[in-house]
Design an enzyme around this catalytic site. Structure first.
Site, short mmCIF file in Angstrom:
data_model
loop_
_atom_site.label_atom_id
_atom_site.label_comp_id
_atom_site.label_asym_id
_atom_site.label_seq_id
_atom_site.Cartn_x
_atom_site.Cartn_y
_atom_site.Cartn_z
N CYS A 186 0.72 -1.17 -0.01
CA CYS A 186 -0.18 -0.16 -0.02
C CYS A 186 0.95 1.23 -0.03
O CYS A 186 1.29 1.75 1.10
CB CYS A 186 -0.99 -0.01 1.20
SG CYS A 186 -1.93 1.44 1.23
N CYS A 189 -0.62 4.20 2.11
CA CYS A 189 -0.24 4.03 3.24
C CYS A 189 1.20 4.20 3.96
O CYS A 189 1.45 4.96 4.86
CB CYS A 189 -0.95 2.59 4.13
SG CYS A 189 -2.11 1.95 3.19
N ASP A 190 1.94 3.52 2.97
CA ASP A 190 3.41 3.57 3.41
C ASP A 190 4.49 4.48 2.63
O ASP A 190 5.39 4.55 3.17
CB ASP A 190 3.93 2.36 3.43
CG ASP A 190 3.23 1.18 4.50
OD1 ASP A 190 2.50 1.69 5.32
OD2 ASP A 190 2.98 0.32 3.98
#
Ligand code: NDP
Length: 510
Positions: A186, A189-190
């Site tokens: 992701c 997200c990261d």
């Protein structure tokens, strides 16, 4: 002449057979599955329609359920809002030039809620959202039995499976070892963790392009590793990505190993299947985008699934091999896997479920009889020791928080905010666990905008901790249960004011 008659006969029979075959789909809806609906009156916690999953397929199914006066429960699943909440901008969603994936979900959830509230007068057509995960199903009995992670047992007259798909893993050495220590699926997200560092994206489809586009905003170099000599991603998205000078593609590479050290990933060993050379591509982050597999494991003992695990549909409909259970979206779609398609399939599943309910005798009279046996999200909350008060006005805040000794926590949430939904069961469990140490309150921005603004809350969920009426800590975003409990324990154990926590994790915007 005889020959002509024979020929005409054959044509007529062939026509009849083909008409019957085509009509076969339509006839299904008149079939009675042999269910005695009165059995449902012997059960507690019944729901006419339960939708498993809260992505586009699940939410559009719920909209059609509630729009057709069917009381509907949506069980969020482990990722409220589904994979769309992990993407950024979507430019091919019909009707919007450009829209955030999370906004598509918020709009759908708002729509379902709006219709539910509009029709709530007679209480029959309300939509409920349960922040929970189904862990066990029994589709051999009717009403179908569902058990959840938080300990609820719900009986469903009909079910729509919209559990979506999960990113696939590569199954190479190093992948598990460095999972979440450099290996992830992701970028939304990261990605920010890899600012000014080298990263690789593995895969050649639209997901790989999307991940790489997101990473190109932060990383120093983004290398896309593609196993063939061509990318299957849409040319428009791909060409736009390749305009970034920091992005390059390596074709014909097989991934052999993800390597690293105590600090995490340092690179990927690849083998060029054309030049027959092995090299190591340096990278601090490895983003896997090698396709998805359907989330159908829970149902495999009861339903027909194909070799890849996709739920098999029947009768030219959203019907599965079990009457009364329908499927929509990525859990059954091995072909298109687009948000817009999932949305349309969700509508079909909603309509099919309504036809099924009608065919077994579900009507307003029966719905009224069933009302007292219906699963109620509000009252069942008490079963897990909810203990969360509601703050609506500035006066409430002064009385319950500012004028109180000891610790008080407030969760500030929005109705259509996937990270808020993700945190809801964790917050309830915390309220249960720390009931004797701290008081817990909730503030819903949609109902209490004035109070939220007084507390300077514009991102959701935000958690505010007060000690003896004074702000002691603040955090916005979601976090795993263990971290959230540890966060609370810091305040319980520490008499000093804890610094206001910086942003960490995902959050919904006001
Ligand atoms: P895809 O199945 O389309 O692509 C998977 C990619 O991973 C392929 O390039 C495949 O290679 C590669 N791959 C698979 N296994 C391996 C392996 N073991 N080693 C190396 N590479 C591997 O999946 P996506 O998730 O990209 O897309 C799924 C669907 O979602 C598609 O329909 C896509 O259009 C859609 N989507 C749409 C988006 C949008 O419109 N905004 C965004 C993201 C997805 P190969 O080509 O050789 O098989």
């Amino acid at each position: 002449m005889d020959l002509n008659k024979k020929f005409v006969g054959v044509v007529v029979v062939a026509l009849l057979v083909s008409v019957l075959l085509v009509r076969g789909c339509a006839y299904y809806k008149h079939m009675q599955p042999g269910i005695d609906i009165k059995v449902a009156l012997n059960r507690e916690d019944v729901m006419p329609l339960v939708v498993l999953g809260s992505g586009p397929a699940g939410l559009s199914a719920a909209i059609y359920g509630v729009w057709n006066n069917i009381k509907t429960l949506v069980i969020h699943g482990p990722m409220p809002g589904g994979l769309l909440t992990q993407t950024t901008t979507v430019e091919n969603f019909p009707g919007s030039n450009s829209i955030l994936g999370s906004d598509i979900i918020a709009n759908l959830q708002n729509h379902a809620q709006f219709l539910g509230d509009k029709f709530m007068k007679d209480k029959l057509s309300k939509v409920d959202f349960l922040a929970d995960v189904v862990t066990k199903v029994d589709l051999a009995q009717w009403p179908f039995k569902l058990e959840t992670e938080r300990g609820f047992t719900i009986y469903a007259l009909s079910i729509i499976i919209a559990t979506g798909a999960n990113p696939k893993m590569l199954d190479v050495p190093g992948e598990q070892e460095y999972w979440k220590r450099g290996v992830t699926t992701c970028a939304v997200c990261d990605g920010p963790f890899y600012k000014d560092q080298d990263v690789v994206v593995i895969g050649g489809g639209d997901s790989a392009v999307e991940e790489a586009t997101q990473l190109a905003r932060f990383a120093k170099n983004v290398t896309i590793l593609v196993r063939k000599d061509v990318m299957r991603a849409s040319p428009l998205m791909r060409d736009r990505l390749l305009e970034y000078p920091s992005v390059k593609v390596m074709f014909n590479v097989d991934i052999k190993k993800i390597v690293g050290n105590d600090g995490g990933v340092t690179g990927v060993q690849v083998y060029n299947n054309k030049t027959k050379q092995a090299i190591e591509v340096p990278a601090a982050g490895v983003f896997l985008a090698v396709g998805h597999s359907p989330n159908s494991d829970l149902f495999k003992d009861y339903l027909e699934t194909d070799a890849q695990g996709y739920v098999v549909l029947k009768d030219c409909k959203r019907a599965t091999s079990v009457a009364g259970v329908f499927a929509a979206g990525d859990v059954e779609d091995r072909e298109y896997r687009q948000a817009g398609v999932a949305l349309g399939h969700g509508i079909e599943a909603g309509l099919d479920a309504i036809r099924f309910l009608t065919s077994i005798g579900y009507n307003p009279t029966f719905a009224a009889q069933l009302e007292k046996n219906t699963f109620n999200v509000e009252t069942t909350k008490l079963k897990v020791g909810d203990g969360i008060g509601m703050l609506k006005t500035v006066v409430d805040f002064k009385r319950e928080v500012e004028q109180q000794a000891g610790l008080v926590m407030i969760k500030c949430a929005k109705q259509s905010c996937p990270p808020c939904a993700k945190m809801a069961p964790i917050y309830e469990d915390a309220a249960h666990k720390f009931a004797d140490k701290m008081k817990f309150f909730e503030l819903i921005y949609d109902d209490s905008q004035k109070l939220a603004e007084k507390l300077f809350v514009y991102q959701f969920p935000t958690f505010l901790i007060y000690r003896d009426g004074k702000l002691a800590g603040r955090y916005h975003g979601s976090m795993p249960q263990a971290d959230f409990f540890a966060f609370i324990e810091k305040f319980i154990g520490n008499q000093e004011v804890v610094d206001i926590a910086p942003f960490d994790g995902d959050s919904g915007q006001a």
